[in-house]
Motif scaffolding. Structure first.
Motif, mmCIF file in Angstrom:
data_model
loop_
_atom_site.group_PDB
_atom_site.id
_atom_site.type_symbol
_atom_site.label_atom_id
_atom_site.label_comp_id
_atom_site.label_asym_id
_atom_site.label_seq_id
_atom_site.Cartn_x
_atom_site.Cartn_y
_atom_site.Cartn_z
ATOM 1 N N TYR A 32 0.822 -1.208 0.000
ATOM 2 C CA TYR A 32 0.000 0.000 0.000
ATOM 3 C C TYR A 32 0.862 1.267 0.000
ATOM 4 N N ARG A 78 -3.644 2.483 2.522
ATOM 5 C CA ARG A 78 -4.498 1.300 2.470
ATOM 6 C C ARG A 78 -5.900 1.657 1.958
ATOM 7 N N GLU A 79 -6.443 2.795 2.446
ATOM 8 C CA GLU A 79 -7.775 3.232 1.996
ATOM 9 C C GLU A 79 -7.764 3.567 0.510
ATOM 10 N N THR A 82 -7.759 0.359 -1.394
ATOM 11 C CA THR A 82 -9.091 -0.273 -1.349
ATOM 12 C C THR A 82 -10.053 0.399 -2.315
ATOM 13 N N ASN A 86 -11.998 -1.156 -5.522
ATOM 14 C CA ASN A 86 -13.465 -1.126 -5.482
ATOM 15 C C ASN A 86 -13.941 0.111 -6.231
#
Length: 403
Positions: A32, A78-79, A82, A86
Motif C-alpha cells: 500500500y 491502504r484506503e 481499497t 473497489n
C-alpha cells in the motif's frame, strides 16, 4: 540464539495482509505504501518502500509500528488502495450513479407531465384552474390529473408534486405551454410525413376569436395511397389584418416553415369575400399567378349557407317560423325556473312512455338535454334548435303552468 528471528517468516503473511517479500533482495515491503505513500504530505520511514525492511529480529514489532494509528500514512495508503480496487466507491462513479438516478427521476416526471398534457389536448380541456394553491379543492385539470397519476403510481409519486426538487416540478404555466407547443410540433410533423410529396389543396378561412383577434385557420387536403381523401387541420395563425396580402404572406410562411412546395399545390378553397375570391387582388388570384394549377373552388359550405339564408329571408312563413322558434328558446333560456319546469315535464313524459313500453331505448338515447340556441352564421345550427324543441316540448307543457 533461541527465540531470535534470523530470516523472514512466511506466517507473517497471515497476520499482515499488506506485506510483500522479495526473494532476490531478501527484504520485506508494504504494498500500500509503495503505491500510494507519495500522495500524502506526511512522510515516514522509507524502510518499507525503498531498499526494504531486513531487521528480522524485531520484525513483528516493527510491522505493527509501521501500521500505526488510524490516521497514519499506511492507513491512508491502504484506503486509497481499497478504493482503487473497489470502483463503486470512486467519486466519478458515485457522481455518475447519482446523475443516472436524477435523469431517471426527471424522465419519469416529464413523462407524467406529457401524459397529462396529451390527455387534456385530446379531450380539448382547459389546463389552468381559478385557484391552484395547495389549499384549493380544485387546482385545475392539469394539476388534478397529475395528482391522480401520483396517487395511482408509486414511481410517479416519488418524483412529482411535493416530492420533486424545487426547480424540477414541471408545474409552471410556461412549462405547460412548452409541452403543448412540443406536442403541436410533433403532430404537425406527423401530418407532413403523411403528406410526403403528394399533390394537395388548401382550405383557408379567417375569423375573429373571443379576444377580438383576427386568426387564419388552414386545412390541407390530399389523397393517400389507398385512395382515401384526407383532410388535416394544421393550425391557427394570428394575422394583423385580413387583406389578401397578409393572408398570402401567412400562407407562404407556413409553406416555407414546413417544407411544402408550391409546385404541388393543386387547389384552393375559400369563402366568397372579396379579399378571398377577388378577380384582381384577391387571395385566389395572387396564388394563381404563382401556381396556375391551383384551381379555386368556392367553399360549398359557405355557398349553402348563403343560399339558405337568402331563401329563408325571402319566404315570409319560414322567416316567421324561425323567429318564433328563437323567441321560444330565448323565453325559456332567460329563466332558470322555466328551464327546470321544462326538464321536469320531460322527465315525467319519459317515465310514462317507458312504463307504457312505447319508448325507444338504447345507448345515447333519452339523455338529459336543453334547448339549443341557433347561430346566425351556421344554418345547420337551426336544425339542432328544432330537434331540441321537438324532443322537449309537448303540446301545452309549459303553457299549462302559466309560463
Amino acid at each position: 540464539m533461541s527465540g531470535i528471528n534470523r530470516r523472514f517468516i512466511p506466517q507473517w503473511f497471515d497476520e499482515f495482509d499488506w506485506l510483500e517479500y522479495s526473494i532476490s533482495k531478501d527484504a520485506a515491503f508494504c504494498l500500500y505504501c509503495y503505491l500510494f505513500k507519495t500522495n500524502f504530505e506526511q512522510v515516514g520511514s522509507e524502510a518499507f518502500t525503498g531498499d526494504g525492511f531486513k531487521n528480522w529480529k524485531k520484525g513483528r514489532e516493527r510491522f505493527k509500528m509501521h501500521v500505526g494509528p488510524v490516521g497514519s500514512v499506511h492507513n491512508k495508503a491502504r484506503e486509497a488502495a481499497t478504493n482503487l480496487m473497489n470502483q463503486n466507491t470512486n467519486i466519478e462513479t458515485a457522481v455518475s450513479k447519482h446523475s443516472d438516478q436524477a435523469r431517471k427521476a426527471y424522465r419519469t416526471c416529464l413523462n407524467a407531465s406529457i401524459q397529462c398534457t396529451k390527455f387534456l389536448l385530446r379531450q380539448g380541456l382547459a389546463f389552468r384552474g381559478h385557484d391552484e394553491s395547495a389549499t384549493s379543492s380544485n387546482r385545475g385539470n392539469y394539476l388534478e390529473l397529475l395528482q391522480f397519476l401520483a396517487d395511482n403510481d408509486d414511481k410517479v409519486r416519488e418524483v412529482v408534486m411535493e416530492n420533486a426538487p424545487g426547480n424540477l416540478k414541471l408545474l409552471a404555466p410556461c412549462i405547460q405551454k412548452e409541452i403543448v407547443n412540443s406536442c403541436a410540433i410533433e403532430t404537425l410533423d406527423a401530418i407532413m410525413n403523411g403528406l410526403k410529396d403528394r399533390l394537395f389543396s388548401i382550405l383557408v378561412d379567417e375569423a375573429r376569436n373571443v379576444s377580438v383577434k383576427e386568426q387564419m385557420a388552414m386545412v390541407l387536403r390530399y389523397v393517400d395511397d389507398k385512395g382515401h381523401v384526407i383532410e388535416r387541420f394544421v393550425g391557427i395563425q394570428h394575422i394583423t389584418d385580413i387583406t389578401s396580402s397578409s393572408l398570402k404572406d401567412a400562407i407562404d410562411t407556413f409553406f416555407s416553415r414546413n417544407g411544402l412546395s408550391l409546385s404541388k399545390l393543386r387547389g384552393q378553397s375559400y369563402d366568397g369575400a372579396s379579399n378571398m375570391r377577388g378577380e384582381l387582388n384577391g387571395l385566389k388570384t395572387k396564388k394563381l399567378r404563382e401556381q396556375p394549377c391551383a384551381y379555386y373552388v368556392h367553399c360549398f359550405a359557405h355557398q349553402l349557407q348563403l343560399a339558405l339564408v337568402a331563401v329563408a329571408k325571402k319566404n315570409i312563413d319560414i322567416a316567421s317560423f324561425f323567429a318564433t322558434a328563437n323567441s321560444v328558446v330565448n323565453h325559456v333560456g332567460a329563466s332558470c325556473k322555466r328551464r327546470d319546469l321544462l326538464r321536469e315535464q320531460l322527465q315525467e313524459e319519459l317515465v310514462i312512455a317507458f312504463e307504457n313500453d312505447c319508448l325507444i331505448t338504447g345507448r345515447g338515447l333519452n339523455q338529459d338535454t336543453s334547448l339549443k340556441r341557433a347561430g346566425d352564421t351556421r344554418w345547420n345550427s337551426h336544425y339542432g334548435t328544432l330537434i331540441s324543441i321537438i324532443s322537449m316540448f309537448s303540446s301545452g307543457s309549459c303553457a299549462s303552468n302559466g309560463y
